[in-house]
Design a protein around this motif. Sequence first.
Motif, PDB file in Angstrom:
ATOM      1  N   ASP A 153       5.739  12.864   2.451  1.00 21.10           N
ATOM      2  CA  ASP A 153       4.311  12.627   2.304  1.00 21.10           C
ATOM      3  C   ASP A 153       4.045  11.388   1.543  1.00 21.10           C
ATOM      4  O   ASP A 153       2.849  11.204   0.891  1.00 21.10           O
ATOM      5  N   ARG A 154       4.822  10.380   1.689  1.00 22.12           N
ATOM      6  CA  ARG A 154       4.701   9.001   0.996  1.00 22.12           C
ATOM      7  C   ARG A 154       4.865   8.012   2.145  1.00 22.12           C
ATOM      8  O   ARG A 154       6.091   7.739   2.632  1.00 22.12           O
ATOM      9  N   PHE A 155       4.080   7.200   2.352  1.00 23.40           N
ATOM     10  CA  PHE A 155       4.306   6.077   3.058  1.00 23.40           C
ATOM     11  C   PHE A 155       4.062   4.688   2.665  1.00 23.40           C
ATOM     12  O   PHE A 155       2.900   4.604   1.870  1.00 23.40           O
ATOM     13  N   VAL A 156       4.902   3.676   2.835  1.00 19.64           N
ATOM     14  CA  VAL A 156       4.583   2.599   2.067  1.00 19.64           C
ATOM     15  C   VAL A 156       4.387   1.511   3.136  1.00 19.64           C
ATOM     16  O   VAL A 156       5.355   1.368   4.200  1.00 19.64           O
ATOM     17  N   LEU A 157       3.527   0.562   2.930  1.00 16.05           N
ATOM     18  CA  LEU A 157       3.240  -0.368   4.091  1.00 16.05           C
ATOM     19  C   LEU A 157       2.867  -1.774   3.139  1.00 16.05           C
ATOM     20  O   LEU A 157       2.719  -1.861   2.082  1.00 16.05           O
ATOM     21  N   ARG A 158       3.162  -2.834   4.150  1.00 17.13           N
ATOM     22  CA  ARG A 158       3.085  -4.311   3.754  1.00 17.13           C
ATOM     23  C   ARG A 158       2.064  -4.724   4.329  1.00 17.13           C
ATOM     24  O   ARG A 158       2.508  -4.823   5.674  1.00 17.13           O
ATOM     25  N   TYR A 159       1.323  -5.365   3.855  1.00 19.82           N
ATOM     26  CA  TYR A 159       0.244  -6.256   4.538  1.00 19.82           C
ATOM     27  C   TYR A 159       0.331  -7.849   4.102  1.00 19.82           C
ATOM     28  O   TYR A 159       0.032  -7.997   2.906  1.00 19.82           O
ATOM     29  N   GLY A 160       0.980  -8.488   4.849  1.00 20.13           N
ATOM     30  CA  GLY A 160       1.233  -9.997   4.492  1.00 20.13           C
ATOM     31  C   GLY A 160       2.705 -10.323   4.879  1.00 20.13           C
ATOM     32  O   GLY A 160       3.270  -9.603   5.602  1.00 20.13           O
ATOM     33  N   ALA A 161       2.950 -11.413   4.232  1.00 21.54           N
ATOM     34  CA  ALA A 161       4.104 -12.105   4.550  1.00 21.54           C
ATOM     35  C   ALA A 161       5.480 -11.127   4.057  1.00 21.54           C
ATOM     36  O   ALA A 161       5.458 -10.318   3.213  1.00 21.54           O
TER      37      ALA A 161
ATOM     38  N   LEU B 238       0.781  -1.067  -0.058  1.00 21.32           N
ATOM     39  CA  LEU B 238       0.050  -0.075   0.155  1.00 21.32           C
ATOM     40  C   LEU B 238       1.027   1.041  -0.054  1.00 21.32           C
ATOM     41  O   LEU B 238       1.853   1.371   0.795  1.00 21.32           O
ATOM     42  N   THR B 239       0.512   2.257  -1.137  1.00 17.79           N
ATOM     43  CA  THR B 239       1.548   3.290  -0.945  1.00 17.79           C
ATOM     44  C   THR B 239       0.273   4.668  -0.742  1.00 17.79           C
ATOM     45  O   THR B 239      -0.351   4.693  -1.439  1.00 17.79           O
ATOM     46  N   HIS B 240       0.485   5.160   0.519  1.00 23.80           N
ATOM     47  CA  HIS B 240      -0.320   6.134   1.184  1.00 23.80           C
ATOM     48  C   HIS B 240       0.318   7.335   0.642  1.00 23.80           C
ATOM     49  O   HIS B 240       1.570   7.693   1.280  1.00 23.80           O
ATOM     50  N   GLU B 241      -0.363   8.397   0.035  1.00 24.27           N
ATOM     51  CA  GLU B 241       0.400   9.612  -0.293  1.00 24.27           C
ATOM     52  C   GLU B 241      -0.365  10.840   0.197  1.00 24.27           C
ATOM     53  O   GLU B 241      -1.666  10.657   0.478  1.00 24.27           O
ATOM     54  N   THR B 242      -0.043  11.903   0.636  1.00 28.83           N
ATOM     55  CA  THR B 242      -0.472  13.029   1.143  1.00 28.83           C
ATOM     56  C   THR B 242      -1.238  12.758   2.293  1.00 28.83           C
ATOM     57  O   THR B 242      -2.413  13.378   2.716  1.00 28.83           O
TER      58      THR B 242
ATOM     59  N   GLN C 193       2.523  -3.217   8.019  1.00 32.91           N
ATOM     60  CA  GLN C 193       3.876  -2.845   8.624  1.00 32.91           C
ATOM     61  C   GLN C 193       4.412  -1.958   7.596  1.00 32.91           C
ATOM     62  O   GLN C 193       4.418  -1.874   6.675  1.00 32.91           O
ATOM     63  N   LEU C 194       4.744  -0.644   8.151  1.00 35.07           N
ATOM     64  CA  LEU C 194       5.357   0.688   7.564  1.00 35.07           C
ATOM     65  C   LEU C 194       6.671  -0.013   7.069  1.00 35.07           C
ATOM     66  O   LEU C 194       7.576  -0.337   7.976  1.00 35.07           O
ATOM     67  N   VAL C 195       7.227   0.218   5.736  1.00 32.13           N
ATOM     68  CA  VAL C 195       8.346  -0.250   5.324  1.00 32.13           C
ATOM     69  C   VAL C 195       9.300   0.935   4.887  1.00 32.13           C
ATOM     70  O   VAL C 195      10.434   0.873   4.920  1.00 32.13           O
ATOM     71  N   SER C 196       8.508   1.939   4.493  1.00 32.95           N
ATOM     72  CA  SER C 196       9.277   3.329   4.163  1.00 32.95           C
ATOM     73  C   SER C 196       8.471   4.565   4.518  1.00 32.95           C
ATOM     74  O   SER C 196       7.073   4.454   4.184  1.00 32.95           O
ATOM     75  N   ALA C 197       9.032   5.566   4.892  1.00 28.62           N
ATOM     76  CA  ALA C 197       8.571   6.833   4.823  1.00 28.62           C
ATOM     77  C   ALA C 197       9.170   7.842   4.541  1.00 28.62           C
ATOM     78  O   ALA C 197      10.362   8.244   5.086  1.00 28.62           O
ATOM     79  N   GLU C 198       8.645   8.740   3.722  1.00 27.85           N
ATOM     80  CA  GLU C 198       9.006   9.976   3.139  1.00 27.85           C
ATOM     81  C   GLU C 198       8.328  11.027   3.678  1.00 27.85           C
ATOM     82  O   GLU C 198       7.373  10.825   4.182  1.00 27.85           O
TER      83      GLU C 198
ATOM     84  N   TRP D 199       4.336  10.158  14.038  1.00 33.19           N
ATOM     85  CA  TRP D 199       3.196   9.492  14.529  1.00 33.19           C
ATOM     86  C   TRP D 199       2.275   9.006  13.691  1.00 33.19           C
ATOM     87  O   TRP D 199       1.412   7.969  13.944  1.00 33.19           O
ATOM     88  N   ILE D 200       2.173   9.318  12.329  1.00 34.76           N
ATOM     89  CA  ILE D 200       1.161   8.953  11.269  1.00 34.76           C
ATOM     90  C   ILE D 200       1.289   7.377  11.015  1.00 34.76           C
ATOM     91  O   ILE D 200       0.347   6.896  10.595  1.00 34.76           O
ATOM     92  N   GLY D 201       2.590   7.135  10.802  1.00 38.08           N
ATOM     93  CA  GLY D 201       3.019   5.525  10.641  1.00 38.08           C
ATOM     94  C   GLY D 201       2.094   4.719  11.149  1.00 38.08           C
ATOM     95  O   GLY D 201       1.349   3.769  10.525  1.00 38.08           O
ATOM     96  N   PRO D 202       2.108   4.658  12.382  1.00 36.61           N
ATOM     97  CA  PRO D 202       1.215   3.462  13.271  1.00 36.61           C
ATOM     98  C   PRO D 202      -0.150   3.751  13.202  1.00 36.61           C
ATOM     99  O   PRO D 202      -1.023   2.893  13.060  1.00 36.61           O
ATOM    100  N   VAL D 203      -0.602   4.996  12.753  1.00 39.07           N
ATOM    101  CA  VAL D 203      -1.980   4.995  12.704  1.00 39.07           C
ATOM    102  C   VAL D 203      -2.547   4.691  11.326  1.00 39.07           C
ATOM    103  O   VAL D 203      -3.473   4.021  11.469  1.00 39.07           O
ATOM    104  N   LEU D 204      -1.499   4.786  10.374  1.00 42.07           N
ATOM    105  CA  LEU D 204      -1.890   4.046   8.941  1.00 42.07           C
ATOM    106  C   LEU D 204      -1.708   2.750   9.164  1.00 42.07           C
ATOM    107  O   LEU D 204      -2.553   1.998   8.412  1.00 42.07           O
TER     108      LEU D 204
END
Length: 145
Positions: free
Chosen positions: A137-145, A86-90, A130-135, A104-109
Motif C-alpha cells: 500500500d505504498r508507491f514511490v514515484l519520481r518526477y524529474g531527472a 512522491l510517496t503515495h500511501e493507501t 515514474q514508479l520507482v517502488s511499490a509495496e 494496475w494502480i502504478g501507471p494510473v498514479l
Amino acid sequence: MTAKADSRPDWEAFLRALLDTLDAHMPAEERAVLLRAIGAQMAALSPIPPEDTLSGLEARINERLSEPRWGTVSIALDSSGPALVLTHETAPLLETGQDSGSGWIGPVLEGLHAGWIAAQPGAEPEVQAQLVSAERDRFVLRYGA
C-alpha cells in the motif's frame, strides 16, 4: 432495507471487470500506457490550482485524493536529481486474475500525479512521473531527472 453508511456506489465489480478485460486483450505495456492516460485524464478532470510551494501542492493533492478515498501523498525534493519524490500511501488496491499485486494502480498514479504537477507554474509538461517502488500500500514515484 437499510442504507449503507456510505451511499456512494461500489465500483469494485466494474473496476475488476474492466481490469480483467484489459488484461485479456492488451499486452502489459499497452495496458500501462492506457492506464497512465486514464490517470492523466483524472488529473485533468480535477485540476489543482497553481501552488507556489511543495507543501501547498501536497495539501491540494491530498484534498483531491481524500474524497474518493485514494490515499495520501507526501512530496519531497530530491536535490541530487533534481526531482520530486512522491510517496503515495493507501492507494486503492484491487487484485485481478492476472495481477495479484494490484500493479494496475502504478501507471494510473504515474499519470495522475504527472498531470497535476505538469499544470503547476514552472513545470515542464513533457516530464513524466515514474514508479520507482511499490509495496502493498505504498508507491514511490519520481518526477524529474
